[in-house]
Design a protein around this motif. Structure first.
Motif, PDB file in Angstrom:
ATOM      1  N   MET A  25       1.075  -1.360   0.074  1.00 26.76           N
ATOM      2  CA  MET A  25      -0.222   0.821   0.467  1.00 26.76           C
ATOM      3  C   MET A  25       1.136   1.441   0.277  1.00 26.76           C
ATOM      4  SD  MET A  25      -2.610   1.376   2.176  1.00 26.76           S
ATOM      5  CE  MET A  25      -3.617   2.682   2.757  1.00 26.76           C
ATOM      6  N   GLY A  26       1.508   0.809   0.726  1.00 24.90           N
ATOM      7  CA  GLY A  26       2.503   2.628   0.762  1.00 24.90           C
ATOM      8  C   GLY A  26       3.312   2.551  -0.226  1.00 24.90           C
ATOM      9  N   ASN A  27       3.988   1.644  -1.032  1.00 26.51           N
ATOM     10  CA  ASN A  27       4.131   0.987  -3.020  1.00 26.51           C
ATOM     11  C   ASN A  27       3.327   2.166  -3.681  1.00 26.51           C
ATOM     12  OD1 ASN A  27       6.774   0.753  -3.102  1.00 26.51           O
ATOM     13  ND2 ASN A  27       6.136  -1.439  -2.605  1.00 26.51           N
ATOM     14  N   THR A  28       1.547   2.126  -3.589  1.00 26.04           N
ATOM     15  CA  THR A  28       1.047   2.367  -4.506  1.00 26.04           C
ATOM     16  C   THR A  28       1.068   3.913  -4.486  1.00 26.04           C
ATOM     17  OG1 THR A  28      -0.449   0.712  -4.121  1.00 26.04           O
ATOM     18  CG2 THR A  28      -1.170   2.137  -5.261  1.00 26.04           C
ATOM     19  N   PHE A  29       1.329   4.688  -2.743  1.00 23.12           N
ATOM     20  CA  PHE A  29       0.692   5.576  -2.371  1.00 23.12           C
ATOM     21  C   PHE A  29       2.163   5.799  -3.161  1.00 23.12           C
ATOM     22  CE2 PHE A  29       1.264   9.705  -0.168  1.00 23.12           C
ATOM     23  CZ  PHE A  29       0.401  10.153   0.236  1.00 23.12           C
ATOM     24  N   VAL A  30       3.348   5.372  -3.379  1.00 18.66           N
ATOM     25  CA  VAL A  30       4.303   6.397  -3.056  1.00 18.66           C
ATOM     26  C   VAL A  30       4.582   6.507  -5.407  1.00 18.66           C
ATOM     27  CG1 VAL A  30       6.764   6.029  -3.994  1.00 18.66           C
ATOM     28  CG2 VAL A  30       5.906   5.442  -1.781  1.00 18.66           C
ATOM     29  N   SER A  31       3.913   5.303  -5.382  1.00 22.18           N
ATOM     30  CA  SER A  31       4.094   5.505  -7.691  1.00 22.18           C
ATOM     31  C   SER A  31       3.002   6.959  -7.607  1.00 22.18           C
ATOM     32  CB  SER A  31       2.498   4.077  -7.940  1.00 22.18           C
ATOM     33  OG  SER A  31       4.169   2.773  -7.437  1.00 22.18           O
ATOM     34  N   ILE A  32       1.744   6.657  -7.342  1.00 23.10           N
ATOM     35  CA  ILE A  32       0.568   7.914  -7.166  1.00 23.10           C
ATOM     36  C   ILE A  32       1.449   9.083  -7.235  1.00 23.10           C
ATOM     37  CG2 ILE A  32      -1.741   9.293  -6.833  1.00 23.10           C
ATOM     38  CD1 ILE A  32      -2.090   6.189  -6.289  1.00 23.10           C
ATOM     39  N   ILE A  33       2.435   9.897  -6.144  1.00 25.66           N
ATOM     40  CA  ILE A  33       2.716  10.956  -6.281  1.00 25.66           C
ATOM     41  C   ILE A  33       4.253  10.708  -7.042  1.00 25.66           C
ATOM     42  CG2 ILE A  33       1.791  11.087  -3.595  1.00 25.66           C
ATOM     43  CD1 ILE A  33       4.648  10.526  -3.279  1.00 25.66           C
ATOM     44  N   GLU A  34       4.168  10.305  -7.301  1.00 21.69           N
ATOM     45  CA  GLU A  34       5.580  10.249  -8.098  1.00 21.69           C
ATOM     46  C   GLU A  34       4.605  10.174  -9.609  1.00 21.69           C
ATOM     47  OE1 GLU A  34       8.041   6.445  -7.813  1.00 21.69           O
ATOM     48  OE2 GLU A  34       9.620   7.279  -8.172  1.00 21.69           O
ATOM     49  N   ILE A  35       4.083  10.047 -10.067  1.00 19.77           N
ATOM     50  CA  ILE A  35       2.992  10.278 -11.461  1.00 19.77           C
ATOM     51  C   ILE A  35       2.666  11.230 -11.263  1.00 19.77           C
ATOM     52  CG2 ILE A  35       1.040   9.655 -12.933  1.00 19.77           C
ATOM     53  CD1 ILE A  35       1.863   6.668 -12.084  1.00 19.77           C
ATOM     54  N   ILE A  36       1.672  12.498 -10.442  1.00 19.09           N
ATOM     55  CA  ILE A  36       1.768  13.087 -10.074  1.00 19.09           C
ATOM     56  C   ILE A  36       3.080  14.529 -10.421  1.00 19.09           C
ATOM     57  CG2 ILE A  36       0.204  15.095  -9.098  1.00 19.09           C
ATOM     58  CD1 ILE A  36      -1.161  13.015  -7.597  1.00 19.09           C
ATOM     59  N   GLY A  37       3.948  13.741  -9.408  1.00 18.13           N
ATOM     60  CA  GLY A  37       4.837  15.062  -9.472  1.00 18.13           C
ATOM     61  C   GLY A  37       5.528  14.963 -10.812  1.00 18.13           C
ATOM     62  N   THR A  38       5.529  14.243 -11.453  1.00 13.95           N
ATOM     63  CA  THR A  38       6.261  14.092 -13.125  1.00 13.95           C
ATOM     64  C   THR A  38       5.412  14.265 -14.087  1.00 13.95           C
ATOM     65  OG1 THR A  38       6.660  11.850 -12.492  1.00 13.95           O
ATOM     66  CG2 THR A  38       6.817  11.993 -14.736  1.00 13.95           C
ATOM     67  N   LEU A  39       4.332  14.482 -13.994  1.00 17.03           N
ATOM     68  CA  LEU A  39       2.765  15.269 -13.954  1.00 17.03           C
ATOM     69  C   LEU A  39       3.292  16.468 -14.135  1.00 17.03           C
ATOM     70  CD1 LEU A  39       0.849  15.091 -17.094  1.00 17.03           C
ATOM     71  CD2 LEU A  39      -0.582  14.806 -14.826  1.00 17.03           C
ATOM     72  N   ALA A  40       4.214  17.196 -13.003  1.00 18.70           N
ATOM     73  CA  ALA A  40       3.690  18.249 -12.869  1.00 18.70           C
ATOM     74  C   ALA A  40       4.802  18.669 -13.685  1.00 18.70           C
ATOM     75  CB  ALA A  40       3.640  18.636 -11.431  1.00 18.70           C
ATOM     76  N   PHE A  41       5.989  18.246 -13.241  1.00 17.02           N
ATOM     77  CA  PHE A  41       7.403  18.680 -13.935  1.00 17.02           C
ATOM     78  C   PHE A  41       7.384  18.594 -14.937  1.00 17.02           C
ATOM     79  CE2 PHE A  41      10.985  18.504 -10.229  1.00 17.02           C
ATOM     80  CZ  PHE A  41      10.370  19.352  -9.541  1.00 17.02           C
ATOM     81  N   ALA A  42       7.063  17.771 -15.627  1.00 15.36           N
ATOM     82  CA  ALA A  42       7.182  17.634 -17.389  1.00 15.36           C
ATOM     83  C   ALA A  42       6.584  18.461 -17.745  1.00 15.36           C
ATOM     84  CB  ALA A  42       6.417  16.203 -18.376  1.00 15.36           C
ATOM     85  N   ILE A  43       4.950  19.333 -17.933  1.00 11.09           N
ATOM     86  CA  ILE A  43       4.846  20.037 -18.025  1.00 11.09           C
ATOM     87  C   ILE A  43       5.650  21.882 -18.065  1.00 11.09           C
ATOM     88  CG2 ILE A  43       2.520  22.341 -17.486  1.00 11.09           C
ATOM     89  CD1 ILE A  43       0.864  19.338 -17.039  1.00 11.09           C
ATOM     90  N   SER A  44       6.234  21.631 -16.601  1.00  7.00           N
ATOM     91  CA  SER A  44       6.925  22.703 -16.798  1.00  7.00           C
ATOM     92  C   SER A  44       7.849  23.100 -17.469  1.00  7.00           C
ATOM     93  CB  SER A  44       7.328  22.984 -15.351  1.00  7.00           C
ATOM     94  OG  SER A  44       8.896  22.242 -14.987  1.00  7.00           O
ATOM     95  N   GLY A  45       8.601  21.634 -17.701  1.00  9.72           N
ATOM     96  CA  GLY A  45      10.163  21.634 -18.895  1.00  9.72           C
ATOM     97  C   GLY A  45       9.523  22.255 -20.092  1.00  9.72           C
ATOM     98  N   ILE A  46       8.175  21.079 -20.694  1.00  8.40           N
ATOM     99  CA  ILE A  46       7.509  21.556 -21.742  1.00  8.40           C
ATOM    100  C   ILE A  46       7.242  22.667 -22.399  1.00  8.40           C
ATOM    101  CG2 ILE A  46       5.407  20.810 -23.078  1.00  8.40           C
ATOM    102  CD1 ILE A  46       6.331  17.959 -21.867  1.00  8.40           C
ATOM    103  N   ARG A  47       6.908  23.497 -21.508  1.00  8.33           N
ATOM    104  CA  ARG A  47       6.090  25.451 -21.164  1.00  8.33           C
ATOM    105  C   ARG A  47       7.040  25.900 -21.473  1.00  8.33           C
ATOM    106  NH1 ARG A  47       4.171  27.808 -17.432  1.00  8.33           N
ATOM    107  NH2 ARG A  47       3.994  29.302 -19.002  1.00  8.33           N
ATOM    108  N   LEU A  48       8.769  26.015 -20.666  1.00  7.60           N
ATOM    109  CA  LEU A  48       9.693  26.709 -20.776  1.00  7.60           C
ATOM    110  C   LEU A  48      10.817  26.669 -22.027  1.00  7.60           C
ATOM    111  CD1 LEU A  48      11.231  26.732 -17.450  1.00  7.60           C
ATOM    112  CD2 LEU A  48      10.024  28.220 -18.567  1.00  7.60           C
ATOM    113  N   ALA A  49      10.484  25.101 -22.700  1.00 16.57           N
ATOM    114  CA  ALA A  49      11.324  24.535 -23.647  1.00 16.57           C
ATOM    115  C   ALA A  49      10.460  25.108 -24.950  1.00 16.57           C
ATOM    116  CB  ALA A  49      11.131  23.036 -23.640  1.00 16.57           C
ATOM    117  N   SER A  50       9.108  25.312 -24.568  1.00 12.40           N
ATOM    118  CA  SER A  50       8.334  26.186 -26.231  1.00 12.40           C
ATOM    119  C   SER A  50       8.729  27.325 -26.308  1.00 12.40           C
ATOM    120  CB  SER A  50       6.576  25.564 -25.986  1.00 12.40           C
ATOM    121  OG  SER A  50       6.593  24.975 -24.930  1.00 12.40           O
TER     122      SER A  50
END
Lengths: 182, 182, 182
Positions: free
Chosen positions: A1-26
Motif C-alpha cells: 500500500m505504501g508502494n502504491t501511494f509512492v507510485s501515485i505521487i511519483e506520477i503526479i510529480g512527473t506530470l507537474a515537472f514534465a509540464i513545467s519543462g515542456i512550457r519553458l522549452a516551447s
C-alpha cells in the motif's frame, strides 16, 4: 500500500515537472522532440541522478509510465497551450507540487537502502531540485532554483518535517501527505 | 563477428562526433585541451550515460582506442582546419553518421542486458543524441538537436527500423547496416 | 596512514574548490542555497563522476565532512567576503591547489580498483577538472578550464609526474606531496 501511494505521487510529480519543462522549452521555440526531451529530463532527471548515486536501477527504466505521462503532458501543453500560459500561478503550483512529492520519494528510497538521514535529505533535495536544474541548463538559463529561496527552503523544511514524523513513528501515508503539503 | 562490426561502427561514429565537437570548440576559441575534451565528450558522452544507466562499465574505459581516435580527430582538424570548415555539408554528414551508428549500438547493448524494446529505443536515442547535447552545453549554446526535427526523427526512425528487422530475424550485420543507413 | 593523508588532501581540496564555487555564485547574485549548491558541486562533482564511472559508492555519501566543509566555506565567504574578493591571486591559488590534490586522489582510486594507468590519468583529470566545469555550466558561463592551458597542463603534468614516482616505487606520501606540488 505504501508502494502504491509512492507510485501515485511519483506520477503526479512527473506530470507537474514534465509540464513545467515542456512550457519553458516551447517558450524557447524548441521543436516537439526538444520539448519532449526537456519535459522528460525535468521529470526524471532528479530521480535518475538519485538512483545512479544510490546504485539502484533507474526507476523510469522499470516502467514505461513515466515516458507515457510525459507524452500526455506534451499533448496537454499543445492542446491547452494558450490557456496554460495564462495561468502563471498554476505553473508555480505545479513546480512546487512536483518538488515536494519528489523530495519525499527521494528520502524514502535512500532510507530504504540503509543510508543515514543526512544522506536521505540530500537525496531528497537532489530528486526534487536536480530535474529543474538540468531543465534550465538545457534551455541555457541560470537555474531558477538558485534565485528563489522559497524552493530550496521548501525542500529542506519538507525533509526535516518528514524526519520529525518519521521518528515519531507515524504511519507512512500520513507522514508523506504532511511532508508533501508543507 | 557481430562484435567486430559493432567495434568498427563505434570507431567511425567516434571519429565523426569528435570532429564535430572539436570544430565547434575551435570556433569558440577554446584551447587545444578544451577542444580535445569537447571532442571526447561529444564522442563518448552518450555511450557513457547509457552504460551508467545500464550499470555496465563505461565502454571507453575498456579500450584506449576512443581516446586515440579523438586525438587523431584533433590533429585532423588542426591540419585540415580551413578545409574542413569550408565543408559545411560534410560536417552535417559526419554528425548524422555518428548519430545513426550510435543509435544502433545503444539499442543492441540494451537488448543484450535484457531490457524491453522501449528502453532500448530510449538508450539508442541517448547514445546518439546525448553526446551532442553535452557538447552544446559545454560551449554554452542551446542544444542544436532540439531545433532540428531531422536528427530526432533519424534516431527514432532508425530505431523502429532496427526493431522491424530484428523481429524478422534478419542476420545482425544486415540489420545494422540498414538501420544505420536509414 | 596513506588513507589519512588522502583524507586530509581531499578536505583541503574540498575547501579550496567550495570557496571558488561560492565566490563565483555570489558574483552572480545567487542566494545562499544556490551558492552552497554551486560550492558543493564544484567540490564534489569531479569525484562523484569518477566514483560513478568506477562503480564505487560516491565518496561524499560515506562521510558528512564534505558537506560540513562546504558549509564552513560558505560562512567564510560571507564573513570575509570583501577581503576574499580582493585577493584575486589567492583565488587562483585555491583553484590550483584543489585541482592538483584531486588529480592525485583520482589517480590513486583508479589504480586501486585495478584500472590501467591511462584510465587513472583520465580519472585524475576528471576528478580535478570536472567540478569546475559543472560549476561553470551552473553559472551559465563557458568553462574556464577550456581557455587556460595552464590548468590542463597542471593536471596532466601532475599525473605523469605521479606515474614517474609510482614506477620508481617511492613511498606513497612522498609521491603524493611531489605530485600535488608540481
Amino acid at each position: 500500500m505504501g508502494n502504491t501511494f509512492v507510485s501515485i505521487i511519483e506520477i503526479i510529480g512527473t506530470l507537474a515537472f514534465a509540464i513545467s519543462g515542456i512550457r519553458l522549452a516551447s517558450a524557447k521555440q524548441f521543436d516537439w522532440f526538444g520539448a519532449y526531451v526537456v519535459g522528460l529530463v525535468t521529470a526524471i532527471g532528479g530521480g535518475t541522478l538519485r538512483d545512479l548515486l544510490l546504485n539502484l536501477p533507474p526507476f523510469w527504466m522499470q516502467n514505461s509510465i513515466y515516458l507515457t505521462v510525459t507524452g500526455i503532458a506534451l499533448v496537454a501543453v499543445i492542446v491547452f497551450g494558450k490557456f496554460l500560459i495564462r495561468l502563471q500561478n498554476t505553473f508555480f503550483v505545479f513546480d512546487s507540487i512536483g518538488l515536494a512529492l519528489f523530495v519525499v520519494v527521494g528520502i524514502q528510497k535512500s532510507l530504504a537502502v540503509g543510508y543515514p538521514f543526512w544522506v536521505a535529505i540530500v537525496m531528497g533535495t537532489i530528486t526534487g531540485a536536480f530535474g529543474g536544474i538540468i531543465r534550465d541548463i538545457l534551455i541555457n538559463e541560470e537555474p531558477l532554483i538558485f534565485r528563489k529561496d522559497i524552493y530550496a527552503l521548501a525542500c529542506i523544511v519538507g525533509g526535516i518535517f518528514y524526519w520529525g514524523c518519521y521518528t515519531l513513528q507515524l504511519p507512512d501515508e500520513i507522514t508523506q501527505s504532511i511532508a508533501a503539503a508543507s
